[in-house]
Design an enzyme around this catalytic site. Structure first.
Site, PDB file in Angstrom:
ATOM      1  N   ASP A   1     -39.616 -94.498   9.491  1.00 25.84           N
ATOM      2  CA  ASP A   1     -38.533 -94.679  10.644  1.00 25.84           C
ATOM      3  C   ASP A   1     -39.410 -95.196  11.711  1.00 25.84           C
ATOM      4  OD1 ASP A   1     -36.048 -94.016  11.769  1.00 25.84           O
ATOM      5  OD2 ASP A   1     -37.390 -92.726  13.113  1.00 25.84           O
TER       6      ASP A   1
ATOM      7  N   GLU B   1     -39.083 -99.488   8.511  1.00 27.62           N
ATOM      8  CA  GLU B   1     -38.111 -99.838   9.202  1.00 27.62           C
ATOM      9  C   GLU B   1     -38.950-100.606  10.686  1.00 27.62           C
ATOM     10  OE1 GLU B   1     -34.509 -98.213  12.208  1.00 27.62           O
ATOM     11  OE2 GLU B   1     -36.528 -97.250  12.247  1.00 27.62           O
TER      12      GLU B   1
HETATM   13  C1  NOJ Z   1     -33.961 -95.258  13.332  1.00 26.52           C
HETATM   14  C2  NOJ Z   1     -32.970 -94.320  12.522  1.00 26.52           C
HETATM   15  O1  NOJ Z   1     -32.304 -95.384  11.465  1.00 26.52           O
HETATM   16  C3  NOJ Z   1     -31.796 -93.901  13.412  1.00 26.52           C
HETATM   17  O2  NOJ Z   1     -30.692 -93.340  12.720  1.00 26.52           O
HETATM   18  C4  NOJ Z   1     -32.495 -92.816  14.248  1.00 26.52           C
HETATM   19  O3  NOJ Z   1     -31.668 -92.385  15.271  1.00 26.52           O
HETATM   20  C5  NOJ Z   1     -33.675 -93.421  15.158  1.00 26.52           C
HETATM   21  N1  NOJ Z   1     -34.560 -94.182  14.238  1.00 26.52           N
HETATM   22  C6  NOJ Z   1     -34.548 -92.367  15.658  1.00 26.52           C
HETATM   23  O4  NOJ Z   1     -35.125 -91.840  14.637  1.00 26.52           O
END
Ligand code: NOJ
Length: 584
Positions: free
Chosen positions: A222, A277
Protein backbone atom coordinates in the site's frame (compact mmCIF):
# COMPACT_ATOMS: atom_id res chain seq x y z
CA UNK A 1 -25.86 -11.23 -30.50
CA UNK A 2 -22.42 -11.18 -29.02
CA UNK A 3 -20.10 -12.73 -31.58
CA UNK A 4 -18.41 -15.84 -30.27
CA UNK A 5 -17.20 -18.63 -32.48
CA UNK A 6 -15.54 -20.58 -29.68
CA UNK A 7 -18.37 -22.01 -27.73
CA UNK A 8 -18.12 -24.38 -24.82
CA UNK A 9 -14.38 -24.08 -24.36
CA UNK A 10 -13.14 -26.28 -21.54
CA UNK A 11 -11.96 -24.50 -18.42
CA UNK A 12 -8.27 -25.23 -18.28
CA UNK A 13 -6.09 -25.38 -15.18
CA UNK A 14 -5.15 -22.09 -13.54
CA UNK A 15 -1.87 -20.53 -14.53
CA UNK A 16 0.93 -22.59 -13.04
CA UNK A 17 4.61 -22.16 -12.25
CA UNK A 18 6.55 -19.66 -10.19
CA UNK A 19 6.29 -17.06 -12.96
CA UNK A 20 2.48 -17.10 -12.83
CA UNK A 21 2.39 -13.44 -11.86
CA UNK A 22 3.78 -12.43 -15.24
CA UNK A 23 0.41 -13.06 -16.89
CA UNK A 24 -2.00 -14.23 -14.19
CA UNK A 25 -5.47 -12.87 -13.46
CA UNK A 26 -5.88 -11.47 -9.95
CA UNK A 27 -9.28 -10.86 -8.34
CA UNK A 28 -9.49 -8.21 -5.66
CA UNK A 29 -11.64 -8.98 -2.62
CA UNK A 30 -12.79 -6.15 -0.39
CA UNK A 31 -13.69 -8.50 2.48
CA UNK A 32 -16.31 -6.28 4.08
CA UNK A 33 -18.38 -6.34 0.92
CA UNK A 34 -17.69 -9.64 -0.85
CA UNK A 35 -19.74 -12.25 1.04
CA UNK A 36 -21.13 -12.39 4.56
CA UNK A 37 -21.00 -15.89 6.04
CA UNK A 38 -22.68 -15.23 9.39
CA UNK A 39 -25.57 -12.88 8.69
CA UNK A 40 -24.29 -9.78 10.48
CA UNK A 41 -24.35 -7.71 7.27
CA UNK A 42 -20.54 -7.52 7.11
CA UNK A 43 -18.54 -9.63 4.68
CA UNK A 44 -16.13 -12.12 6.22
CA UNK A 45 -13.64 -14.88 5.53
CA UNK A 46 -16.14 -17.70 5.98
CA UNK A 47 -18.23 -16.03 3.27
CA UNK A 48 -15.22 -15.61 0.99
CA UNK A 49 -14.24 -19.26 1.49
CA UNK A 50 -17.77 -20.35 0.58
CA UNK A 51 -17.43 -18.43 -2.68
CA UNK A 52 -14.16 -20.01 -3.79
CA UNK A 53 -15.96 -22.16 -6.38
CA UNK A 54 -17.34 -18.95 -7.89
CA UNK A 55 -13.82 -17.54 -8.19
CA UNK A 56 -12.57 -20.78 -9.66
CA UNK A 57 -15.33 -20.79 -12.26
CA UNK A 58 -14.56 -17.19 -13.09
CA UNK A 59 -11.05 -18.36 -13.91
CA UNK A 60 -8.77 -16.34 -11.66
CA UNK A 61 -5.25 -17.31 -10.64
CA UNK A 62 -5.07 -15.36 -7.41
CA UNK A 63 -7.07 -13.19 -5.08
CA UNK A 64 -5.83 -10.06 -3.40
CA UNK A 65 -7.52 -9.21 -0.09
CA UNK A 66 -7.59 -5.60 1.00
CA UNK A 67 -6.61 -5.52 4.71
CA UNK A 68 -8.22 -8.20 6.83
CA UNK A 69 -6.36 -7.37 10.03
CA UNK A 70 -7.60 -6.07 13.36
CA UNK A 71 -8.60 -2.49 12.65
CA UNK A 72 -10.93 0.23 13.90
CA UNK A 73 -11.85 0.65 10.19
CA UNK A 74 -11.21 4.38 10.19
CA UNK A 75 -10.07 3.92 6.58
CA UNK A 76 -11.59 0.65 5.44
CA UNK A 77 -8.96 -1.45 7.24
CA UNK A 78 -5.97 0.59 6.01
CA UNK A 79 -5.56 1.55 9.64
CA UNK A 80 -4.04 -1.65 10.97
CA UNK A 81 -4.02 -2.18 14.74
CA UNK A 82 -2.41 -5.63 14.70
CA UNK A 83 -0.96 -7.37 11.65
CA UNK A 84 -0.98 -10.78 13.25
CA UNK A 85 -4.69 -10.81 14.06
CA UNK A 86 -7.69 -10.97 11.80
CA UNK A 87 -10.37 -8.41 12.50
CA UNK A 88 -13.10 -10.24 14.46
CA UNK A 89 -15.67 -8.85 12.03
CA UNK A 90 -13.98 -11.01 9.39
CA UNK A 91 -13.17 -14.07 11.50
CA UNK A 92 -10.03 -15.43 13.10
CA UNK A 93 -6.56 -16.47 12.02
CA UNK A 94 -7.83 -20.02 11.48
CA UNK A 95 -10.35 -18.68 8.94
CA UNK A 96 -7.58 -16.96 7.02
CA UNK A 97 -5.52 -20.16 7.05
CA UNK A 98 -8.53 -22.11 5.88
CA UNK A 99 -9.13 -19.69 3.03
CA UNK A 100 -5.49 -19.85 1.94
CA UNK A 101 -5.46 -23.66 2.01
CA UNK A 102 -8.77 -24.18 0.26
CA UNK A 103 -7.94 -21.56 -2.35
CA UNK A 104 -4.62 -23.28 -3.02
CA UNK A 105 -6.42 -26.56 -3.51
CA UNK A 106 -8.33 -24.89 -6.33
CA UNK A 107 -5.14 -23.43 -7.79
CA UNK A 108 -5.95 -19.93 -6.50
CA UNK A 109 -3.19 -18.05 -4.70
CA UNK A 110 -3.78 -15.53 -1.93
CA UNK A 111 -2.17 -12.09 -1.92
CA UNK A 112 -2.63 -9.90 1.13
CA UNK A 113 -2.24 -6.18 1.69
CA UNK A 114 0.66 -4.70 3.66
CA UNK A 115 0.39 -1.06 4.67
CA UNK A 116 3.93 0.05 5.51
CA UNK A 117 3.39 3.80 5.50
CA UNK A 118 1.21 3.95 8.60
CA UNK A 119 -0.60 2.01 11.31
CA UNK A 120 -3.78 2.65 13.26
CA UNK A 121 -3.64 5.11 16.12
CA UNK A 122 -4.87 2.14 18.17
CA UNK A 123 -1.76 0.10 17.32
CA UNK A 124 0.21 -0.71 20.50
CA UNK A 125 3.25 1.13 19.16
CA UNK A 126 1.34 4.35 18.71
CA UNK A 127 -0.39 4.07 22.05
CA UNK A 128 3.03 3.58 23.64
CA UNK A 129 4.36 6.59 21.74
CA UNK A 130 1.55 8.80 23.01
CA UNK A 131 2.28 7.70 26.56
CA UNK A 132 6.03 8.27 26.20
CA UNK A 133 8.01 11.49 26.32
CA UNK A 134 9.36 13.49 23.38
CA UNK A 135 12.64 12.01 22.19
CA UNK A 136 11.76 8.54 23.50
CA UNK A 137 12.39 5.32 21.52
CA UNK A 138 8.61 4.82 21.42
CA UNK A 139 8.13 8.12 19.60
CA UNK A 140 11.08 7.42 17.30
CA UNK A 141 9.01 4.80 15.47
CA UNK A 142 6.80 7.63 14.17
CA UNK A 143 7.25 11.23 13.09
CA UNK A 144 6.72 13.31 16.19
CA UNK A 145 7.89 16.91 15.97
CA UNK A 146 7.57 20.16 17.84
CA UNK A 147 5.33 22.73 16.25
CA UNK A 148 6.60 25.93 14.70
CA UNK A 149 5.95 29.44 15.98
CA UNK A 150 5.26 30.72 19.48
CA UNK A 151 4.07 27.92 21.73
CA UNK A 152 4.71 25.44 18.93
CA UNK A 153 1.16 25.85 17.77
CA UNK A 154 1.82 25.77 14.03
CA UNK A 155 2.22 22.52 12.15
CA UNK A 156 5.80 21.37 11.61
CA UNK A 157 5.43 21.36 7.79
CA UNK A 158 3.02 22.56 5.10
CA UNK A 159 2.56 19.05 3.65
CA UNK A 160 -0.90 18.33 2.31
CA UNK A 161 -2.70 15.01 2.46
CA UNK A 162 -3.91 13.08 -0.58
CA UNK A 163 -7.08 12.84 1.50
CA UNK A 164 -7.13 16.67 1.45
CA UNK A 165 -6.21 18.95 4.27
CA UNK A 166 -3.30 18.96 6.64
CA UNK A 167 -1.05 16.08 7.68
CA UNK A 168 -0.28 16.83 11.33
CA UNK A 169 -2.25 16.42 14.55
CA UNK A 170 -1.20 17.83 17.88
CA UNK A 171 -1.02 15.61 20.94
CA UNK A 172 -1.87 16.51 24.49
CA UNK A 173 0.69 16.01 27.24
CA UNK A 174 -0.20 14.19 30.49
CA UNK A 175 -0.52 17.56 32.24
CA UNK A 176 -3.18 18.61 29.75
CA UNK A 177 -0.96 21.04 27.89
CA UNK A 178 -0.58 20.88 24.08
CA UNK A 179 2.32 18.63 23.16
CA UNK A 180 4.18 17.54 20.04
CA UNK A 181 2.60 16.97 16.65
CA UNK A 182 2.59 13.69 14.75
CA UNK A 183 2.56 13.15 11.00
CA UNK A 184 -0.20 11.36 9.12
CA UNK A 185 -0.26 11.55 5.34
CA UNK A 186 -3.81 10.16 5.44
CA UNK A 187 -6.27 10.50 8.36
CA UNK A 188 -5.32 11.41 11.91
CA UNK A 189 -6.12 7.80 12.82
CA UNK A 190 -3.24 6.65 10.56
CA UNK A 191 0.08 7.88 12.03
CA UNK A 192 3.04 7.52 9.67
CA UNK A 193 5.86 5.18 10.60
CA UNK A 194 9.46 6.31 10.53
CA UNK A 195 11.30 4.03 8.11
CA UNK A 196 14.72 5.30 9.12
CA UNK A 197 14.14 3.35 12.33
CA UNK A 198 15.58 -0.21 12.08
CA UNK A 199 12.83 -1.49 14.39
CA UNK A 200 10.22 -0.51 11.81
CA UNK A 201 12.08 -2.40 9.10
CA UNK A 202 12.61 -5.47 11.26
CA UNK A 203 8.96 -5.54 12.31
CA UNK A 204 7.71 -5.47 8.73
CA UNK A 205 10.07 -8.20 7.62
CA UNK A 206 8.78 -10.28 10.51
CA UNK A 207 5.17 -9.57 9.41
CA UNK A 208 6.01 -10.66 5.87
CA UNK A 209 7.43 -13.93 7.20
CA UNK A 210 4.42 -14.43 9.46
CA UNK A 211 2.14 -14.46 6.42
CA UNK A 212 4.51 -16.10 3.95
CA UNK A 213 4.88 -18.95 6.45
CA UNK A 214 1.09 -19.33 6.28
CA UNK A 215 1.20 -19.82 2.56
CA UNK A 216 0.27 -16.43 1.15
CA UNK A 217 1.67 -16.03 -2.35
CA UNK A 218 2.58 -12.39 -2.06
CA UNK A 219 1.74 -8.95 -0.81
CA UNK A 220 0.24 -5.86 -2.33
CA UNK A 221 2.21 -2.93 -0.94
CA UNK A 222 0.00 0.00 0.00
CA UNK A 223 1.07 3.57 -0.76
CA UNK A 224 4.45 2.14 -1.67
CA UNK A 225 6.05 5.38 -2.85
CA UNK A 226 5.31 7.34 0.31
CA UNK A 227 7.13 5.53 3.09
CA UNK A 228 10.40 7.47 3.24
CA UNK A 229 10.41 11.07 4.44
CA UNK A 230 13.09 13.70 4.45
CA UNK A 231 14.15 13.61 8.12
CA UNK A 232 14.80 17.36 8.06
CA UNK A 233 11.02 17.79 7.58
CA UNK A 234 11.35 20.69 5.12
CA UNK A 235 8.30 22.47 3.77
CA UNK A 236 7.16 21.41 0.33
CA UNK A 237 8.40 24.18 -1.99
CA UNK A 238 6.02 25.82 -4.42
CA UNK A 239 6.20 24.60 -8.01
CA UNK A 240 7.72 21.38 -9.23
CA UNK A 241 10.23 19.38 -7.25
CA UNK A 242 13.14 17.51 -8.87
CA UNK A 243 12.74 13.71 -8.94
CA UNK A 244 13.82 12.18 -5.66
CA UNK A 245 13.80 15.57 -3.86
CA UNK A 246 10.18 15.59 -2.75
CA UNK A 247 10.03 15.50 1.07
CA UNK A 248 7.74 12.45 1.18
CA UNK A 249 7.07 11.08 -2.30
CA UNK A 250 9.30 8.63 -4.15
CA UNK A 251 12.48 9.34 -2.26
CA UNK A 252 15.50 7.39 -3.42
CA UNK A 253 16.01 5.57 -0.12
CA UNK A 254 12.77 3.68 -0.68
CA UNK A 255 14.37 1.12 -2.99
CA UNK A 256 16.58 -0.22 -0.26
CA UNK A 257 13.47 -1.22 1.71
CA UNK A 258 11.90 -3.10 -1.17
CA UNK A 259 15.16 -4.81 -2.04
CA UNK A 260 15.23 -6.30 1.43
CA UNK A 261 11.56 -7.31 1.15
CA UNK A 262 12.25 -9.02 -2.17
CA UNK A 263 15.09 -10.93 -0.54
CA UNK A 264 12.64 -12.18 2.10
CA UNK A 265 10.11 -13.09 -0.61
CA UNK A 266 12.75 -14.90 -2.68
CA UNK A 267 13.84 -16.99 0.27
CA UNK A 268 10.54 -18.93 0.01
CA UNK A 269 9.71 -21.80 -2.30
CA UNK A 270 7.96 -20.87 -4.47
CA UNK A 271 9.15 -17.30 -4.18
CA UNK A 272 6.52 -14.89 -2.92
CA UNK A 273 5.73 -11.76 -4.88
CA UNK A 274 5.50 -8.02 -4.22
CA UNK A 275 2.86 -5.95 -6.03
CA UNK A 276 3.29 -2.22 -5.64
CA UNK A 277 0.67 0.45 -5.31
CA UNK A 278 2.84 3.07 -6.94
CA UNK A 279 1.09 6.25 -8.13
CA UNK A 280 3.82 8.09 -10.05
CA UNK A 281 3.61 10.03 -13.27
CA UNK A 282 7.19 9.62 -14.43
CA UNK A 283 7.46 6.23 -16.21
CA UNK A 284 11.18 5.90 -15.44
CA UNK A 285 10.69 6.57 -11.73
CA UNK A 286 7.81 4.09 -11.75
CA UNK A 287 9.86 1.43 -13.52
CA UNK A 288 12.62 1.76 -10.92
CA UNK A 289 10.31 -0.04 -8.45
CA UNK A 290 10.28 -3.02 -10.80
CA UNK A 291 14.01 -3.66 -10.87
CA UNK A 292 14.69 -7.41 -10.83
CA UNK A 293 15.59 -7.27 -7.13
CA UNK A 294 12.57 -5.16 -6.07
CA UNK A 295 8.85 -5.50 -6.77
CA UNK A 296 7.55 -8.08 -9.19
CA UNK A 297 4.75 -5.93 -10.57
CA UNK A 298 2.95 -2.66 -9.86
CA UNK A 299 -0.49 -1.35 -10.70
CA UNK A 300 -0.80 0.49 -13.97
CA UNK A 301 -2.72 3.53 -12.80
CA UNK A 302 -1.81 5.52 -15.87
CA UNK A 303 -3.87 3.18 -18.03
CA UNK A 304 -6.65 2.93 -15.46
CA UNK A 305 -7.09 6.70 -15.19
CA UNK A 306 -7.15 7.48 -18.92
CA UNK A 307 -10.30 8.47 -20.75
CA UNK A 308 -11.98 6.04 -23.13
CA UNK A 309 -10.19 7.53 -26.09
CA UNK A 310 -8.17 5.87 -28.82
CA UNK A 311 -5.16 8.19 -28.74
CA UNK A 312 -5.10 8.31 -24.95
CA UNK A 313 -5.13 4.57 -24.55
CA UNK A 314 -2.71 3.95 -27.39
CA UNK A 315 -0.27 6.36 -25.78
CA UNK A 316 -0.69 4.75 -22.39
CA UNK A 317 -0.19 1.22 -23.74
CA UNK A 318 2.85 2.32 -25.71
CA UNK A 319 4.44 4.05 -22.74
CA UNK A 320 3.56 1.19 -20.40
CA UNK A 321 5.12 -1.44 -22.64
CA UNK A 322 8.24 0.62 -23.21
CA UNK A 323 8.72 1.39 -19.50
CA UNK A 324 8.27 -2.26 -18.52
CA UNK A 325 10.35 -3.62 -21.38
CA UNK A 326 13.19 -1.36 -20.27
CA UNK A 327 13.39 -3.30 -17.02
CA UNK A 328 12.05 -6.73 -18.02
CA UNK A 329 8.97 -6.57 -15.79
CA UNK A 330 5.45 -7.52 -16.88
CA UNK A 331 2.84 -4.74 -17.00
CA UNK A 332 -0.48 -4.94 -15.20
CA UNK A 333 -3.85 -3.89 -16.62
CA UNK A 334 -6.33 -2.53 -14.15
CA UNK A 335 -9.78 -1.08 -14.80
CA UNK A 336 -10.88 -0.54 -11.21
CA UNK A 337 -10.26 -1.06 -7.53
CA UNK A 338 -11.81 -0.14 -4.19
CA UNK A 339 -10.67 3.49 -4.49
CA UNK A 340 -11.96 4.51 -7.90
CA UNK A 341 -15.25 5.00 -9.73
CA UNK A 342 -16.53 1.77 -11.25
CA UNK A 343 -15.76 1.51 -14.98
CA UNK A 344 -19.32 1.24 -16.33
CA UNK A 345 -20.11 4.52 -14.60
CA UNK A 346 -16.88 6.29 -15.45
CA UNK A 347 -16.80 5.23 -19.11
CA UNK A 348 -20.35 6.52 -19.53
CA UNK A 349 -19.42 10.07 -18.56
CA UNK A 350 -18.54 12.94 -20.91
CA UNK A 351 -15.16 13.05 -19.19
CA UNK A 352 -14.30 9.39 -18.72
CA UNK A 353 -10.83 9.93 -17.26
CA UNK A 354 -10.36 9.32 -13.54
CA UNK A 355 -9.00 11.72 -10.94
CA UNK A 356 -9.81 11.80 -7.24
CA UNK A 357 -10.11 15.60 -7.28
CA UNK A 358 -12.83 15.49 -9.91
CA UNK A 359 -15.31 13.32 -8.01
CA UNK A 360 -18.59 15.16 -7.37
CA UNK A 361 -22.16 14.21 -6.55
CA UNK A 362 -24.58 14.30 -9.46
CA UNK A 363 -22.18 13.88 -12.40
CA UNK A 364 -24.31 12.46 -15.21
CA UNK A 365 -23.48 9.15 -16.83
CA UNK A 366 -24.85 6.82 -19.49
CA UNK A 367 -24.58 3.32 -17.99
CA UNK A 368 -25.43 1.57 -21.24
CA UNK A 369 -22.59 3.34 -23.04
CA UNK A 370 -20.27 2.77 -20.09
CA UNK A 371 -21.12 -0.93 -20.05
CA UNK A 372 -20.42 -1.31 -23.75
CA UNK A 373 -17.05 0.35 -23.27
CA UNK A 374 -16.24 -1.64 -20.15
CA UNK A 375 -16.80 -4.88 -22.08
CA UNK A 376 -14.49 -3.68 -24.83
CA UNK A 377 -11.96 -2.56 -22.22
CA UNK A 378 -11.84 -6.05 -20.74
CA UNK A 379 -11.14 -7.59 -24.12
CA UNK A 380 -8.40 -5.02 -24.62
CA UNK A 381 -6.80 -5.64 -21.21
CA UNK A 382 -7.02 -9.41 -21.50
CA UNK A 383 -5.18 -9.33 -24.82
CA UNK A 384 -2.27 -7.19 -23.68
CA UNK A 385 0.98 -8.67 -22.36
CA UNK A 386 1.07 -8.88 -18.58
CA UNK A 387 -1.32 -9.58 -15.72
CA UNK A 388 -4.92 -8.46 -15.27
CA UNK A 389 -6.59 -7.23 -12.08
CA UNK A 390 -10.35 -7.46 -11.54
CA UNK A 391 -12.06 -5.69 -8.67
CA UNK A 392 -14.99 -7.57 -7.15
CA UNK A 393 -18.24 -6.68 -8.89
CA UNK A 394 -16.45 -5.47 -12.03
CA UNK A 395 -17.26 -8.88 -13.52
CA UNK A 396 -20.95 -8.17 -12.86
CA UNK A 397 -20.78 -4.77 -14.54
CA UNK A 398 -21.87 -3.18 -11.27
CA UNK A 399 -22.26 0.57 -11.58
CA UNK A 400 -20.99 2.91 -8.89
CA UNK A 401 -23.77 3.44 -6.36
CA UNK A 402 -24.00 7.22 -6.54
CA UNK A 403 -27.11 7.51 -4.42
CA UNK A 404 -25.88 6.24 -1.08
CA UNK A 405 -27.66 8.07 1.73
CA UNK A 406 -25.22 10.61 3.14
CA UNK A 407 -25.66 9.25 6.64
CA UNK A 408 -24.49 5.82 5.43
CA UNK A 409 -21.18 7.06 4.02
CA UNK A 410 -18.12 6.04 6.05
CA UNK A 411 -15.24 6.94 3.77
CA UNK A 412 -12.92 9.56 5.31
CA UNK A 413 -12.27 11.04 1.86
CA UNK A 414 -15.88 12.22 1.88
CA UNK A 415 -15.60 13.87 5.29
CA UNK A 416 -12.17 15.40 4.70
CA UNK A 417 -13.54 17.10 1.57
CA UNK A 418 -16.21 18.79 3.65
CA UNK A 419 -18.80 16.52 2.04
CA UNK A 420 -18.05 17.71 -1.50
CA UNK A 421 -16.39 14.49 -2.67
CA UNK A 422 -18.80 11.53 -2.52
CA UNK A 423 -15.87 9.38 -1.48
CA UNK A 424 -15.20 5.76 -2.37
CA UNK A 425 -18.10 3.92 -0.76
CA UNK A 426 -20.06 3.88 -4.03
CA UNK A 427 -17.77 1.11 -5.30
CA UNK A 428 -17.78 -0.75 -1.96
CA UNK A 429 -21.45 -1.67 -1.66
CA UNK A 430 -21.88 -5.36 -0.74
CA UNK A 431 -22.21 -7.63 -3.77
CA UNK A 432 -25.56 -8.97 -5.00
CA UNK A 433 -25.51 -12.76 -5.23
CA UNK A 434 -29.26 -13.31 -5.64
CA UNK A 435 -32.23 -11.16 -6.59
CA UNK A 436 -33.75 -11.37 -3.09
CA UNK A 437 -33.70 -7.86 -1.68
CA UNK A 438 -35.17 -9.09 1.63
CA UNK A 439 -31.99 -11.09 2.33
CA UNK A 440 -29.41 -8.50 1.30
CA UNK A 441 -29.46 -9.85 -2.26
CA UNK A 442 -27.83 -13.04 -1.03
CA UNK A 443 -24.87 -11.13 0.39
CA UNK A 444 -25.56 -12.55 3.84
CA UNK A 445 -25.63 -16.30 4.07
CA UNK A 446 -28.76 -16.45 6.26
CA UNK A 447 -32.50 -15.97 5.83
CA UNK A 448 -32.76 -13.25 8.42
CA UNK A 449 -29.63 -11.12 8.14
CA UNK A 450 -28.81 -7.75 9.64
CA UNK A 451 -28.86 -4.98 7.04
CA UNK A 452 -25.76 -4.84 4.86
CA UNK A 453 -23.18 -2.46 6.35
CA UNK A 454 -23.65 -0.17 3.35
CA UNK A 455 -27.18 -0.12 1.98
CA UNK A 456 -27.65 -1.80 -1.39
CA UNK A 457 -29.83 0.09 -3.89
CA UNK A 458 -33.17 -1.50 -4.76
CA UNK A 459 -32.04 -2.10 -8.37
CA UNK A 460 -29.02 -4.14 -7.18
CA UNK A 461 -30.72 -7.48 -8.02
CA UNK A 462 -30.47 -6.95 -11.74
CA UNK A 463 -26.70 -7.41 -11.37
CA UNK A 464 -26.94 -10.50 -9.16
CA UNK A 465 -24.56 -13.38 -9.79
CA UNK A 466 -27.52 -15.77 -9.89
CA UNK A 467 -29.24 -13.79 -12.62
CA UNK A 468 -26.15 -13.06 -14.68
CA UNK A 469 -25.02 -16.68 -14.53
CA UNK A 470 -28.21 -17.65 -16.32
CA UNK A 471 -27.80 -14.99 -19.00
CA UNK A 472 -25.24 -15.71 -21.75
CA UNK A 473 -25.24 -12.03 -22.69
CA UNK A 474 -24.40 -10.79 -19.20
CA UNK A 475 -21.17 -9.17 -18.12
CA UNK A 476 -20.44 -12.16 -15.90
CA UNK A 477 -20.81 -14.63 -18.77
CA UNK A 478 -18.56 -12.39 -20.85
CA UNK A 479 -15.85 -12.24 -18.15
CA UNK A 480 -15.95 -16.02 -17.76
CA UNK A 481 -15.63 -16.52 -21.47
CA UNK A 482 -12.83 -14.00 -21.90
CA UNK A 483 -10.77 -15.44 -19.06
CA UNK A 484 -11.29 -19.01 -20.29
CA UNK A 485 -10.22 -18.07 -23.81
CA UNK A 486 -7.25 -16.16 -22.48
CA UNK A 487 -6.05 -19.40 -20.95
CA UNK A 488 -6.65 -21.58 -23.96
CA UNK A 489 -4.88 -19.15 -26.31
CA UNK A 490 -1.43 -19.46 -24.91
CA UNK A 491 -0.19 -16.80 -27.33
CA UNK A 492 -1.92 -14.25 -25.15
CA UNK A 493 0.24 -15.31 -22.25
CA UNK A 494 3.55 -15.61 -23.98
CA UNK A 495 3.85 -14.01 -27.37
CA UNK A 496 5.25 -10.66 -28.34
CA UNK A 497 3.25 -7.57 -29.09
CA UNK A 498 3.00 -5.59 -32.30
CA UNK A 499 0.69 -2.75 -33.24
CA UNK A 500 -1.15 -3.29 -36.51
CA UNK A 501 -2.23 -0.63 -38.94
CA UNK A 502 -5.65 0.69 -38.01
CA UNK A 503 -7.66 3.83 -38.67
CA UNK A 504 -7.27 6.84 -36.41
CA UNK A 505 -10.17 5.75 -34.20
CA UNK A 506 -9.17 2.09 -33.87
CA UNK A 507 -6.59 0.23 -31.85
CA UNK A 508 -5.32 -2.98 -33.38
CA UNK A 509 -2.45 -5.22 -32.34
CA UNK A 510 -1.14 -8.75 -32.66
CA UNK A 511 -0.11 -11.23 -30.00
CA UNK A 512 1.16 -14.23 -31.91
CA UNK A 513 -1.81 -15.74 -33.72
CA UNK A 514 -4.33 -13.51 -31.95
CA UNK A 515 -5.27 -10.10 -33.20
CA UNK A 516 -7.23 -7.60 -31.07
CA UNK A 517 -9.20 -4.71 -32.56
CA UNK A 518 -11.01 -1.99 -30.60
CA UNK A 519 -13.32 0.50 -32.27
CA UNK A 520 -13.43 3.88 -30.51
CA UNK A 521 -14.99 5.71 -33.44
CA UNK A 522 -18.60 6.82 -33.95
CA UNK A 523 -19.32 4.38 -36.77
CA UNK A 524 -18.88 0.70 -37.59
CA UNK A 525 -15.52 -0.68 -38.73
CA UNK A 526 -14.71 -3.74 -40.78
CA UNK A 527 -12.78 -6.47 -39.02
CA UNK A 528 -9.47 -7.42 -40.59
CA UNK A 529 -8.64 -10.92 -41.86
CA UNK A 530 -8.95 -13.79 -39.42
CA UNK A 531 -11.47 -16.03 -37.70
CA UNK A 532 -13.56 -14.28 -35.12
CA UNK A 533 -12.81 -15.66 -31.67
CA UNK A 534 -14.90 -13.33 -29.54
CA UNK A 535 -16.37 -9.84 -29.62
CA UNK A 536 -17.58 -7.60 -26.84
CA UNK A 537 -20.70 -6.57 -28.78
CA UNK A 538 -22.62 -7.31 -31.95
CA UNK A 539 -20.80 -8.38 -35.10
CA UNK A 540 -22.79 -7.94 -38.27
CA UNK A 541 -21.30 -8.91 -41.59
CA UNK A 542 -17.78 -8.69 -40.13
CA UNK A 543 -18.43 -5.17 -38.89
CA UNK A 544 -18.19 -4.08 -35.27
CA UNK A 545 -19.97 -1.02 -33.99
CA UNK A 546 -18.72 1.88 -31.84
CA UNK A 547 -17.06 0.91 -28.55
CA UNK A 548 -16.80 -2.75 -29.48
CA UNK A 549 -13.66 -4.89 -29.41
CA UNK A 550 -12.93 -8.22 -31.07
CA UNK A 551 -10.32 -10.96 -31.00
CA UNK A 552 -9.46 -12.75 -34.24
CA UNK A 553 -7.33 -15.75 -34.93
CA UNK A 554 -4.97 -14.99 -37.78
CA UNK A 555 -2.93 -17.25 -40.01
CA UNK A 556 0.00 -18.46 -37.91
CA UNK A 557 2.23 -18.28 -40.99
CA UNK A 558 1.73 -14.53 -40.90
CA UNK A 559 2.49 -14.16 -37.25
CA UNK A 560 4.19 -10.91 -36.51
CA UNK A 561 6.17 -12.47 -33.67
CA UNK A 562 6.39 -16.22 -33.80
CA UNK A 563 8.62 -16.33 -30.75
CA UNK A 564 7.54 -17.52 -27.34
CA UNK A 565 9.30 -14.71 -25.55
CA UNK A 566 8.83 -11.00 -25.83
CA UNK A 567 11.87 -9.66 -27.62
CA UNK A 568 12.56 -6.54 -25.59
CA UNK A 569 14.68 -4.68 -28.13
CA UNK A 570 12.34 -5.42 -30.96
CA UNK A 571 9.38 -4.47 -28.80
CA UNK A 572 10.79 -1.07 -27.90
CA UNK A 573 11.70 -0.47 -31.56
CA UNK A 574 8.19 -1.38 -32.69
CA UNK A 575 6.58 0.72 -30.02
CA UNK A 576 8.64 3.75 -30.87
CA UNK A 577 7.89 3.32 -34.53
CA UNK A 578 4.17 3.06 -33.92
CA UNK A 579 4.27 5.89 -31.44
CA UNK A 580 5.90 8.20 -33.95
CA UNK A 581 3.47 7.04 -36.57
CA UNK A 582 0.57 7.76 -34.24
CA UNK A 583 1.87 11.24 -33.54
CA UNK A 584 2.28 12.14 -37.24
C1 NOJ B 1 -4.31 3.21 -0.77
C2 NOJ B 1 -5.50 2.35 -0.51
O1 NOJ B 1 -5.87 1.70 -1.70
C3 NOJ B 1 -6.59 3.23 0.03
O2 NOJ B 1 -7.82 2.57 0.12
C4 NOJ B 1 -6.14 3.77 1.36
O3 NOJ B 1 -7.11 4.68 1.82
C5 NOJ B 1 -4.79 4.49 1.26
N1 NOJ B 1 -3.83 3.75 0.49
C6 NOJ B 1 -4.20 4.70 2.63
O4 NOJ B 1 -3.78 3.49 3.18
Amino acid sequence: MTGSMTQGSEMTAQTTGPQWWRHGVVYQIYPRSFMDGDGDGIGDLAGATARLPYLHDLGVDAVWFTPWYLSPQADGGYDVADYRRIDPRFGALADAEKFITQANELGIRTIIDIVPNHVSDQHRWFQAALAAAPGSPERARFWFADGKGPGGDQMPTNWLSSFRGHTWTRTTDPDGRPGQWYLHLFTREQPDLNWTNPEVRAEHESILRFWFDRGVAGVRVDSAALIIKDPALPDLPEGSVAPGRHPFLDRDGIHDVYRSWRAVAQSYDPPRILVGEVWLEDPARFAAYLAPDEMNTAFNFDFMARAWDCDQLRASITETLAAHASIGAPPTWVLSNHDVTRPVTRYGRDDSSFAFEKKRFGTPTDIELGTRRARAALLLCAALPGSVYIYQGEELGLPEDEELPREAIEDPMHFRSGGVDPGRDGCRVPLPWTEQSATNFGFSGTDDPDPAWLPQPEWWGQYAVERESADPGSMLSFYREVLALRRTHSDLGRSGFAWSQAGSTCLAFRRGAISCVVNFGPGPVALPEGDLVLASGPVEGRMIGPDVAAWLRVDPAEQAHPTDQIDQTELVRQINKQHNHAKE
